[in-house]
Design a protein around this motif. Structure first.
Motif, mmCIF file in Angstrom:
data_model
loop_
_atom_site.group_PDB
_atom_site.id
_atom_site.type_symbol
_atom_site.label_atom_id
_atom_site.label_comp_id
_atom_site.label_asym_id
_atom_site.label_seq_id
_atom_site.Cartn_x
_atom_site.Cartn_y
_atom_site.Cartn_z
ATOM 1 N N GLU A 1 4.111 8.852 7.635
ATOM 2 C CA GLU A 1 5.490 8.514 7.986
ATOM 3 C C GLU A 1 5.835 7.073 7.614
ATOM 4 O O GLU A 1 6.981 6.770 7.292
ATOM 5 C CB GLU A 1 5.758 8.783 9.466
ATOM 6 N N THR A 2 4.827 6.208 7.653
ATOM 7 C CA THR A 2 5.069 4.830 7.210
ATOM 8 C C THR A 2 5.396 4.822 5.726
ATOM 9 O O THR A 2 6.339 4.162 5.273
ATOM 10 C CB THR A 2 3.824 3.953 7.466
ATOM 11 N N ILE A 3 4.616 5.565 4.962
ATOM 12 C CA ILE A 3 4.864 5.663 3.525
ATOM 13 C C ILE A 3 6.285 6.119 3.272
ATOM 14 O O ILE A 3 7.027 5.530 2.470
ATOM 15 C CB ILE A 3 3.877 6.663 2.869
ATOM 16 N N GLU A 4 6.667 7.138 3.997
ATOM 17 C CA GLU A 4 7.997 7.709 3.790
ATOM 18 C C GLU A 4 9.091 6.688 4.080
ATOM 19 O O GLU A 4 10.015 6.506 3.301
ATOM 20 C CB GLU A 4 8.143 8.923 4.706
ATOM 21 N N ARG B 1 0.831 -1.210 0.000
ATOM 22 C CA ARG B 1 0.000 0.000 0.000
ATOM 23 C C ARG B 1 0.863 1.257 0.000
ATOM 24 O O ARG B 1 0.603 2.209 -0.739
ATOM 25 C CB ARG B 1 -0.889 0.018 1.236
ATOM 26 N N ALA B 2 1.880 1.237 0.815
ATOM 27 C CA ALA B 2 2.725 2.422 0.957
ATOM 28 C C ALA B 2 3.393 2.774 -0.374
ATOM 29 O O ALA B 2 3.512 3.941 -0.730
ATOM 30 C CB ALA B 2 3.779 2.190 2.029
ATOM 31 N N LEU B 3 3.801 1.746 -1.106
ATOM 32 C CA LEU B 3 4.499 2.009 -2.363
ATOM 33 C C LEU B 3 3.582 2.680 -3.375
ATOM 34 O O LEU B 3 4.033 3.400 -4.253
ATOM 35 C CB LEU B 3 5.040 0.696 -2.944
ATOM 36 N N ARG B 4 2.294 2.414 -3.249
ATOM 37 C CA ARG B 4 1.374 3.055 -4.180
ATOM 38 C C ARG B 4 0.699 4.280 -3.545
ATOM 39 O O ARG B 4 -0.352 4.711 -3.986
ATOM 40 C CB ARG B 4 0.338 2.033 -4.654
ATOM 41 N N ASN B 5 1.316 4.807 -2.519
ATOM 42 C CA ASN B 5 0.829 6.026 -1.862
ATOM 43 C C ASN B 5 -0.629 5.928 -1.435
ATOM 44 O O ASN B 5 -1.385 6.888 -1.564
ATOM 45 C CB ASN B 5 0.998 7.229 -2.789
ATOM 46 N N SER B 6 -1.001 4.779 -0.913
ATOM 47 C CA SER B 6 -2.382 4.619 -0.472
ATOM 48 C C SER B 6 -2.707 5.589 0.659
ATOM 49 O O SER B 6 -1.917 5.754 1.595
ATOM 50 C CB SER B 6 -2.589 3.179 0.013
ATOM 51 N N PRO B 7 -3.847 6.235 0.576
ATOM 52 C CA PRO B 7 -4.253 7.163 1.641
ATOM 53 C C PRO B 7 -4.547 6.407 2.941
ATOM 54 O O PRO B 7 -4.675 7.023 3.999
ATOM 55 C CB PRO B 7 -5.519 7.811 1.081
ATOM 56 N N LEU B 8 -4.621 5.101 2.852
ATOM 57 C CA LEU B 8 -4.877 4.301 4.047
ATOM 58 C C LEU B 8 -3.661 4.244 4.966
ATOM 59 O O LEU B 8 -3.786 3.906 6.141
ATOM 60 C CB LEU B 8 -5.258 2.865 3.644
ATOM 61 N N VAL B 9 -2.494 4.518 4.391
ATOM 62 C CA VAL B 9 -1.266 4.344 5.169
ATOM 63 C C VAL B 9 -0.803 5.681 5.760
ATOM 64 O O VAL B 9 -0.873 6.714 5.105
ATOM 65 C CB VAL B 9 -0.151 3.744 4.282
#
Lengths: 340, 340
Positions: free
Chosen positions: A34-37, A23-31
DNA sequence: CTGAAAGCGCTTACAG
DNA sequence: CTGAAAGCGCTTACAG
């Protein structure tokens, strides 16, 4: 780290689950931001790239379009119509902008098309671009229709033939001919096939006829000569007309390739372009500007056309409503008509 | 049957296991001939195609090559060098012959290359084809090397720069120049960059120098003028030389595009090709034959080149030993040197 | 906002 | 010569 990194490797390093990595790699708004980063930083460090096959297999879409370039009859390998190659350039750019990859294939219109891109999930849809007898072309389209393949075709709109993007050939032909008439040319030849076998050329011919009629000039069948879109065909057509003693002071070629060959033929007989015979082409391929003399022509906007083809196809793939599109042409005056 | 058929559907219909279907479809010698026949017949009836993503994911190879076309500086969109486009044609054909699909991308040499085809498993390797300053090019290659990306590059061999396929530029330049000398030209200009920034052009220049020296002619720096590979550059270069009052009776252009622009400049000053100035180009792009006058040039065999690029890359992918390849050039005499 | 689990449709050891 | 089973690396309901 041996072999390519996977999303599990990243999950491990980031201390999150693999689902979260995905999810994070696709910039999901669910994540969480800071986790995405963190995930994306680790992915960058590992030079990680999402595996295309795994993601396509799972999501059932490939983010890839296929471009099928065809030409008939077989011309010399190196003589692919420069117009189509310009289109290829703009299509690749449009695909990149939309985040699609582009699979390219050259085929003969006369071949059995190996167009299984969609069946094998290689591509989400096909762009058809080429030149050939429409009578041979139609069955191919029918087959694609039957298979439910999503495609868009460069060419004139016509009922029951799926989605198309094309330029206003009739208007372009009319503009070209009116330009010659305005320059006091009265005996204007048309070089190019003018039948339903070649709908684009035929539309250009119809524009030519319209312009002549509007100017009160007569339509002389002797002034039309068939030619497919190659220099050789233009060269041969003009020689044939001159050999028959047909007199003309201008010539509208159905394509620039034909026009270039036609100018060569005119000059090889010791005649002058534009003094003896003015010439207008169609397409505005790169060579037109550097022909001798530089060729007056009707430009088809390949950038717009390529973008439009890709856009129409992508929207069709997304299930949006799409209709065929006609784009305008533009007359580009250069020296081959004795004006500037 | 709803949705696309899978190998399980075929297995069910054929009364065999899915494994057997998979083997039969790839003509495995392990499967009984009649089983193969039955399976393939059913597959045909269902218009079944192996899912590319599933098979690639499992077998970890994509049977796809990526072609990265680049050009610098950015020329007008429609003016992609026809030579590269001829190569594109032959590369697609070579790929088809080898059973590979081809992903095509145009990029700027100056951009950050989005060349993650291999990392994302989109392609098994990359073909690099383009024109630009070698000093900008080398870091890109180094990066590919670091990532362990498999690639082959069109261009001259050079140590520590991976696998390449290129033509014999030096010999081609020498042949072109000797041809002019044979026709009694003595003051021969070279139009094109001649430095390590453009190794291909530089090699052609070295061939030019070699021919002059062999003929006992002197090398005059004033007779060389920089030009990148566009018509405009050729046009400008010749005008610059003539403006400076440099005298020359022949000109060897480092590419056909330059030569076409150069001929235009010569003619626009009221001079004649070949009477006043004989011209030789390099590449034999399609336009060369239809230039006015038809252009004498050094042909690079694009069919052979494309086949060789694909072949080298595919063999590298298969883990076979491969070495860089140099292919010969061929002088094509036409009227721009006043001979025929 | 996150995780455990299923499953996309194949290929390929492994076992017979 | 054939089949049962594992697994390629993701995405995406489902559950919390």
């Amino acid at each position: 780290m041996k072999g390519k990194a996977t999303s599990f490797d990243i999950a491990h390093l980031a201390g999150v689950s693999q689902s979260t990595v995905s999810r994070a790699l696709r910039n999901s708004p669910l994540v969480k931001a800071e986790t995405i980063e963190k995930v994306q930083r680790i992915a960058r460090e590992l030079n990680y790239k999402v595996d295309k096959h795994a993601s396509s297999l799972r999501s059932q879409q490939s983010a890839t379009l296929a471009l099928l370039l065809f030409e008939d009859p077989t011309t010399d390998d190196s003589l692919i119509n420069p117009f189509f190659l310009s289109m290829l350039g703009s299509i690749t750019r449009a695909c990149a902008r939309q985040g699609f990859d582009l699979l390219v294939s050259f085929q003969q219109l006369s071949d059995d098309w190996h167009a299984d891109y969609e069946d094998s999930h290689k591509a989400d849809g096909i762009i058809l671009l080429g030149y050939g007898d429409d009578v041979d072309y139609r069955p191919k389209l029918r087959q694609l229709d039957q298979q439910g393949t999503r495609y868009v075709r460069w060419g004139p709109q016509s009922q029951g033939q799926g989605l198309s993007v094309g330029c206003n050939n009739r208007q372009g032909g009319q503009d070209a001919t009116e330009h010659l008439i305005r320059l006091d040319r009265r005996r204007i030849a048309f070089i190019g096939n003018a039948s339903h076998h070649y709908p684009e050329f035929f539309a250009r011919y119809q524009g030519y006829v319209r312009a002549l009629m509007d100017a009160g000039l007569s339509i002389e069948p002797a002034l039309q000569h068939d030619a497919i879109t190659t220099e050789q065909a233009g060269f041969d057509a003009v020689n044939a007309l001159l050999d028959k003693g047909v007199e003309f002071d201008a010539l509208f070629a159905a394509s620039d390739l034909i026009a270039v060959g036609a100018m060569q033929a005119i000059q090889s007989r010791g005649l002058s372009v534009p003094d003896d015979i003015a010439v207008v082409g169609f397409d505005d391929i790169p060579v037109a500007r550097f022909a001798s003399p530089p060729l007056t022509t009707v430009r088809q906007d390949t950038n717009l056309a390529g973008a439009q083809l890709v856009d129409s196809l992508v929207r069709q793939i997304r299930g949006e409503a799409v209709t065929s599109v006609t784009i305008p042409t533009l007359l580009i005056p250069r020296q081959s008509c004795g004006e500037r």
